[in-house]
Enzyme design. Structure first.
Site, PDB file in Angstrom:
ATOM      1  N   ASN A   7       0.930  -1.219  -0.037  1.00  0.00           N
ATOM      2  CA  ASN A   7       0.065  -0.079  -0.077  1.00  0.00           C
ATOM      3  C   ASN A   7       0.940   0.960   0.075  1.00  0.00           C
ATOM      4  O   ASN A   7       1.403   1.482   0.991  1.00  0.00           O
ATOM      5  CB  ASN A   7      -0.802  -0.145   1.299  1.00  0.00           C
ATOM      6  N   ARG A  91      -2.684  -2.193  -3.168  1.00  0.00           N
ATOM      7  CA  ARG A  91      -4.193  -1.266  -2.958  1.00  0.00           C
ATOM      8  C   ARG A  91      -4.110  -0.281  -3.995  1.00  0.00           C
ATOM      9  O   ARG A  91      -3.068   0.434  -3.875  1.00  0.00           O
ATOM     10  CB  ARG A  91      -3.916  -0.889  -1.356  1.00  0.00           C
ATOM     11  N   HIS A 180     -12.814   3.550   0.471  1.00  0.00           N
ATOM     12  CA  HIS A 180     -12.956   2.646   1.570  1.00  0.00           C
ATOM     13  C   HIS A 180     -13.575   1.311   1.049  1.00  0.00           C
ATOM     14  O   HIS A 180     -13.999   0.443   1.822  1.00  0.00           O
ATOM     15  CB  HIS A 180     -13.307   3.313   2.950  1.00  0.00           C
ATOM     16  N   HIS A 208     -17.236   3.113   8.361  1.00  0.00           N
ATOM     17  CA  HIS A 208     -15.426   3.266   8.458  1.00  0.00           C
ATOM     18  C   HIS A 208     -15.125   4.455   8.877  1.00  0.00           C
ATOM     19  O   HIS A 208     -15.240   5.460   8.423  1.00  0.00           O
ATOM     20  CB  HIS A 208     -14.986   2.761   7.125  1.00  0.00           C
ATOM     21  N   GLY A 212      -9.666   9.441   8.161  1.00  0.00           N
ATOM     22  CA  GLY A 212     -11.032   9.609   6.993  1.00  0.00           C
ATOM     23  C   GLY A 212     -12.154   8.727   7.159  1.00  0.00           C
ATOM     24  O   GLY A 212     -11.812   7.542   7.708  1.00  0.00           O
ATOM     25  N   ARG A 241     -10.615  16.929   7.115  1.00  0.00           N
ATOM     26  CA  ARG A 241     -11.537  17.291   5.915  1.00  0.00           C
ATOM     27  C   ARG A 241     -12.948  17.853   6.348  1.00  0.00           C
ATOM     28  O   ARG A 241     -13.407  17.316   7.558  1.00  0.00           O
ATOM     29  CB  ARG A 241     -11.613  15.928   4.973  1.00  0.00           C
ATOM     30  N   ARG A 285      -9.367  11.553  20.076  1.00  0.00           N
ATOM     31  CA  ARG A 285      -9.188  11.389  21.629  1.00  0.00           C
ATOM     32  C   ARG A 285      -8.952  12.781  22.162  1.00  0.00           C
ATOM     33  O   ARG A 285      -9.188  13.114  23.357  1.00  0.00           O
ATOM     34  CB  ARG A 285      -8.204  10.500  21.623  1.00  0.00           C
ATOM     35  N   GLY A 331     -10.095   3.044  13.028  1.00  0.00           N
ATOM     36  CA  GLY A 331      -9.519   3.647  14.150  1.00  0.00           C
ATOM     37  C   GLY A 331     -10.703   4.109  15.290  1.00  0.00           C
ATOM     38  O   GLY A 331     -10.648   3.581  16.413  1.00  0.00           O
ATOM     39  N   GLU A 384      -8.540  -4.854   5.298  1.00  0.00           N
ATOM     40  CA  GLU A 384      -8.126  -4.697   4.121  1.00  0.00           C
ATOM     41  C   GLU A 384      -7.111  -5.366   3.353  1.00  0.00           C
ATOM     42  O   GLU A 384      -7.094  -5.745   2.221  1.00  0.00           O
ATOM     43  CB  GLU A 384      -8.064  -3.090   3.675  1.00  0.00           C
TER      44      GLU A 384
END
Length: 400
Positions: A7, A91, A180, A208, A212, A241, A285, A331, A384
């Site tokens: 990747n 990927r 994704h 997901h 991102g 974003r 977090r 995550g 993935e």
């Protein structure tokens, strides 16, 4: 059969080596800061401590050679010879409308990916560099491309088209592509397996959520809608974003600030989202901690994320004619009990009820809904790389 999964980012190369006889990971690692001062490789052989080596890595071809050296290393390596490699899986972020599934990489495929560079200028060039690097080092090894956009190619026209003049779609292929896809594919099927039900019988929303984030509606095992669009920018707010914004707001801000499209794109992609709203961090977090300490902007950023995901879940339930399963992954989705509870709160009218005790787990396959919840809510850690390895094995075997 040993499969190497790669990747590539603009300055990084992540890898995992699988033994496909039992789908075990033999080794994995990351080469970072490619072409930048301070380049290094972090290599981990399963069952051993990680090894970090700082070295000059000028480009992706050099990076791949460093990976090969690590895999062949007498102490920390897992291969005696590159002849043990059956294939390499890549990927690849964007394949446009060209491919609805994984394919053997040929010159025609490379040409198609190069044509898609304007659609993914930040990702496809890096993915192509990985392909070129492997081709240069191992010219005879089969290579397979697994595309982020492929899973979403089953969306109907009413979901993927934009309300702009149709000739722009014909001329420039302007449409919603979604991203994704490999993750949404994996977790939707894995959720069905965990529940012991055929994926074809289920309406699933997959969340997901990481730096991102994208939400997908998966009906009968097929993607019918997703929150990201022509680019990975739209949808819910993310780490940096903006998510969905009024297009006229973009031109308004650019005019008021006296900046060009490139600068505006940087603001929307790198300075917005959780970071832009909270002024604290792009990491949820940190935002949660600041919110707990009374920071109102951090609390607003947190609320905007949960509210946005909740709206997509509701709209996708409507689009599919009901909801059977809700899945959290990546995550934030895998690790933040607070985020999962915040998103699910208020969805009780749809039959979503989570068990607070079950919800306390992190990054573990778990059903976190109550026994009487009509909608089953699950945490499914994404994988993935395993999807890429499986597709690569299947296609490489077909080639033989």
């Amino acid at each position: 059969m040993k499969i190497l999964v790669i990747n590539c980012g603009s300055s990084s190369l992540k890898y995992q080596l699988f033994d496909m006889t039992d789908e075990s990971v033999l080794a994995k690692g990351l080469v970072e800061r490619i072409g930048i001062e301070g380049a290094r490789i972090k290599h981990t052989r399963t069952g051993m401590d990680s090894v970090i080596k700082n070295t000059d890595i000028s480009n992706h071809k050099v990076a791949f050679k460093v990976v090969v050296e690590a895999l062949l290393d007498e102490k920390h390596g897992v291969l005696k010879s590159l002849d043990e490699l059956a294939a390499v899986g890549h990927r690849v972020v964007h394949a446009g409308e060209k491919y609805a599934g994984s394919v053997m990489i040929t010159q025609d495929v490379i040409n198609a990916l190069e044509e898609c560079v304007p659609l993914a200028p930040l990702h496809n060039p890096a993915n192509l560099m990985g392909i070129y690097a492997v081709t240069d080092a191992l010219p005879n090894i089969p290579q397979v491309g697994v595309f982020d956009t492929a899973f979403h190619q089953t969306m109907p026209g009413c979901a993927y088209m934009y309300g702009v003049p149709y000739h722009y779609y014909e001329k420039y292929k302007v449409r919603r592509y979604g991203f994704h896809g490999t993750s949404h594919f994996y977790v939707s099927r894995r959720a069905a397996e965990i529940l012991g039900k055929p994926v074809e019988s289920l309406n699933i929303v997959t969340c997901h959520m990481g730096n991102g984030s994208s939400i997908a509606a998966v009906k009968g095992g097929k993607s019918v809608d997703t929150s990201m669009g022509f680019s990975p920018l739209p949808g819910v707010i993310m780490g940096t974003r903006s998510g969905d914004v009024d297009p006229l707001l973009i031109s308004f801000l650019a005019e008021q600030e006296g900046i060009d499209n490139k600068a505006m794109s940087h603001i929307l992609n790198k300075e917005s989202g959780l970071l832009g709203i909270s002024g604290i961090s792009s990491d949820l977090r940190d935002v949660e901690e600041a919110a707990d300490n009374g920071n109102s902007r951090a609390k607003l950023a947190e609320d905007m994320l949960y509210y946005g995901v909740k709206k997509y879940i509701g709209s996708y339930a409507a689009a599919m004619g009901g909801l059977d399963v809700l899945v959290f992954t990546a995550g934030i989705g895998e690790n933040s009990a607070r985020a999962r509870e915040g998103i699910c709160s208020g969805l009780e009218f749809m039959g979503v009820k989570i068990d607070r005790e079950k919800n306390k787990v992190r990054a573990k396959e778990t059903v976190i809904s109550t026994e009487d919840s009509r909608v089953k809510v699950l945490i499914v850690p994404t994988d993935e790389e395993l999807v890429i390895a499986r597709d690569t094995k299947k296609i490489a075997l077909d080639r033989r």
